[in-house]
Write an enzyme that holds these catalytic residues in place. Structure first.
Site, PDB file in Angstrom:
ATOM      1  CD  GLU A  45      -2.693   1.233   2.530  1.00 21.07           C
ATOM      2  OE1 GLU A  45      -3.268   2.310   2.802  1.00 21.07           O
ATOM      3  OE2 GLU A  45      -2.728   0.236   3.279  1.00 21.07           O
ATOM      4  CG  ASP A  56      -1.609   8.413   8.844  1.00 15.24           C
ATOM      5  OD1 ASP A  56      -1.942   7.252   9.136  1.00 15.24           O
ATOM      6  OD2 ASP A  56      -1.639   8.862   7.691  1.00 15.24           O
TER       7      ASP A  56
END
Length: 288
Positions: A45, A56
């Site tokens: 990915e 994140d």
């Protein structure tokens, strides 16, 4: 089941490894991708780096900052994907791109066509707003580009149903709410329930991420219903540490992949009394 993760032995979980494109530097991507492919990683990915991701934690944010500081953009990422894809034997490459930073400025139709034409095997759009969903789904259907959808273990049933209905590559089931690399607590019952609900609604693989950093985590997610695991922060941190210590990040990631692999089941000793029986069947990989 849809075989996006090709070549995986029956009963063993697949492995999706997340990295920001450009961290490590893009010139090293061919060697890195070929090494991961040789180790049996099912999917890379690869994120087109973007700043200030709300989903994140600091490890992945620092990684994106390093890549952006080195001038990595969509053109360079797609050119790198186009170079490496013909060299890979079985590993798929899924591109992750942020809607606001990368997709919207180009236009959804033009963006999806470029991703397909330059060799990516699938696409995950981060932060896709409801107003852009129909255009996105139309574009991936028209181009035939496999799409990754996401939901959380605690998502509303309607969100889970939509993720199942719209996925054509795999569903990324996030194990808990929070940022990647955080100290969130995994509720096994919620993960198992979400995986079971997805399985009733789709035949694409279910990949579970957040909180996976070793073989025990891989095995646990597989028991809870995951067809594969997604490993992000542990992979990115491995690269960061290697760069800081001037070590080979390819070797570091190879070591991580080996640690993540579930230990093979030991075959029982053959019975001394002759005829084979059902005692030799291993049920440890059966889903609950």
């Amino acid at each position: 089941m849809n075989s996006f993760f090709t070549g995986r032995p029956p009963g063993t979980p697949g492995l999706v490894l997340f990295l920001n494109a450009g961290d490590p530097p893009l010139r090293n991507l061919p060697r890195l991708a070929e090494a991961l492919d040789a180790l049996g990683v099912d999917c890379l990915e690869l994120a087109v780096p973007f700043p200030n991701s709300a989903t994140d934690g600091p490890v992945i944010r620092r990684s994106a900052h390093r890549a952006l500081s080195d001038g990595v953009d969509l053109d360079r990422v797609l050119a790198a994907v186009e170079r490496i894809r013909p060299r890979l034997r079985r590993m798929r490459v899924v591109l992750l791109a942020d809607w606001s930073y990368t997709v919207r400025p180009l236009g959804i139709g033009a963006f999806v066509r470029r991703v397909r034409d330059q060799g990516a095997d699938g696409l995950l759009v981060h932060g896709l707003p409801p107003r852009g969903r129909d255009a996105y789904l139309g574009a991936v259907r028209e181009t035939g580009l496999p799409s990754v959808t996401t939901c959380y273990a605690g998502s509303d049933p309607a969100v889970v149903a939509r993720a199942a209905a719209e996925a054509t590559a795999f569903v990324y089931l996030v194990a808990y709410y929070g940022r990647s690399g955080g100290a969130g607590r995994i509720d096994p019952r919620s993960v198992a329930a979400a995986a079971a609900e997805l399985r009733k609604r789709t035949d694409v693989p279910i990949a579970v991420g957040f909180g996976v950093s070793g073989a025990a985590d891989t095995e646990r997610m597989h028991r809870l219903g995951a067809d594969a695991v997604v490993v992000g922060s542990a992979a990115v941190e491995s690269v960061e540490r290697s760069l800081a210590e001037r070590r080979d990040f390819v070797h570091a990631l190879e070591d991580l992949v080996r640690r993540l692999r579930s230990k093979p089941a030991k075959s029982p000793a053959p019975a001394r009394t002759g005829a084979a029986s059902s005692q030799g069947k291993d049920h440890r990989n059966d889903h609950p």
